[in-house]
Design a protein around this motif. Structure first.
Motif, PDB file in Angstrom:
ATOM      1  N   GLN A 177       0.897  -1.117   0.033  1.00 52.31           N
ATOM      2  CA  GLN A 177      -0.117  -0.001   0.102  1.00 52.31           C
ATOM      3  C   GLN A 177       0.972   1.189  -0.160  1.00 52.31           C
ATOM      4  O   GLN A 177       1.876   1.492   0.641  1.00 52.31           O
ATOM      5  CB  GLN A 177      -0.983   0.004   1.431  1.00 52.31           C
ATOM      6  CG  GLN A 177      -0.315   0.373   2.573  1.00 52.31           C
ATOM      7  CD  GLN A 177      -1.247   0.455   3.700  1.00 52.31           C
ATOM      8  OE1 GLN A 177      -2.189   1.143   3.458  1.00 52.31           O
ATOM      9  NE2 GLN A 177      -0.924  -0.134   4.909  1.00 52.31           N
ATOM     10  N   GLN A 178       0.461   2.235  -0.676  1.00 48.37           N
ATOM     11  CA  GLN A 178       0.904   3.538  -0.598  1.00 48.37           C
ATOM     12  C   GLN A 178       0.853   4.033   0.709  1.00 48.37           C
ATOM     13  O   GLN A 178      -0.182   4.208   1.258  1.00 48.37           O
ATOM     14  CB  GLN A 178       0.398   4.532  -1.861  1.00 48.37           C
ATOM     15  CG  GLN A 178       1.106   5.749  -2.045  1.00 48.37           C
ATOM     16  CD  GLN A 178       2.401   5.334  -2.773  1.00 48.37           C
ATOM     17  OE1 GLN A 178       2.494   4.581  -3.880  1.00 48.37           O
ATOM     18  NE2 GLN A 178       3.402   5.979  -2.309  1.00 48.37           N
ATOM     19  N   SER A 179       2.013   4.595   1.228  1.00 44.77           N
ATOM     20  CA  SER A 179       1.966   4.878   2.829  1.00 44.77           C
ATOM     21  C   SER A 179       2.807   6.191   2.587  1.00 44.77           C
ATOM     22  O   SER A 179       3.915   6.306   3.037  1.00 44.77           O
ATOM     23  CB  SER A 179       2.635   4.057   3.494  1.00 44.77           C
ATOM     24  OG  SER A 179       2.596   4.428   4.823  1.00 44.77           O
ATOM     25  N   GLY A 180       2.101   7.360   2.097  1.00 44.44           N
ATOM     26  CA  GLY A 180       2.745   8.671   1.964  1.00 44.44           C
ATOM     27  C   GLY A 180       3.135   8.948   0.651  1.00 44.44           C
ATOM     28  O   GLY A 180       2.984   8.141  -0.310  1.00 44.44           O
ATOM     29  N   SER A 181       3.566   9.843   0.115  1.00 42.98           N
ATOM     30  CA  SER A 181       3.866  10.342  -1.273  1.00 42.98           C
ATOM     31  C   SER A 181       5.062   9.620  -1.508  1.00 42.98           C
ATOM     32  O   SER A 181       5.112   9.332  -2.911  1.00 42.98           O
ATOM     33  CB  SER A 181       4.239  11.959  -1.171  1.00 42.98           C
ATOM     34  OG  SER A 181       5.297  12.263  -0.439  1.00 42.98           O
TER      35      SER A 181
END
Length: 129
Positions: free
Chosen positions: A84-88
């Motif tokens: 999962q994307q966890s911040g930019s």
């Protein structure tokens, strides 16, 4: 006890998926399913969500052993791994801790088998660091 093992990577999302799959392969796991949660939520309920993919990882030898020890354990298979994307600029890869999930089943032999699976998943996640 935590119910997952994780690592954070500073790589593009698709690269994190590829790296996770390669790390799992080194420990005898294959990815037998891939669920794109971002796409599913958009198409089913028109919700925007961050990049989030569930990989269904299976080590056939260990799955077979577990199924021989407990015929309903298939309810907890395959081992889910999320990306999962966890911040930019960060992506998290997390795997279920099978020892934690198998506590629901009272079978000491299955608990031992879950420890073997956890060790393999932990090594795969460690390879990502």
């Amino acid at each position: 006890m935590s119910y997952y093992i994780s690592a954070r990577l500073k790589v593009p999302f698709d690269e994190a998926i590829a790296r996770a799959e390669a790390a799992l392969k080194t420990e005898g796991f294959g990815v037998i399913s891939r669920i794109d949660i971002q796409q599913t939520l958009k198409s089913k309920i028109d919700v925007d969500f961050r990049p989030y993919t569930i990989l269904g990882a299976c080590n056939p030898t260990l799955a077979h052993e577990a199924l021989q020890l407990e015929d309903k354990v298939g309810l907890m298979l395959p081992c889910n791994v999320i990306v999962q994307q966890s911040g930019s600029d960060e992506v998290e890869v997390a795997a279920i801790d099978p020892v934690a999930s198998m506590q629901a089943i009272s079978n000491p032999e299955l608990a031992k088998a879950a420890e073997v699976v956890r060790d393999k998943l932990a090594r795969a996640i460690d390879r990502l660091r």
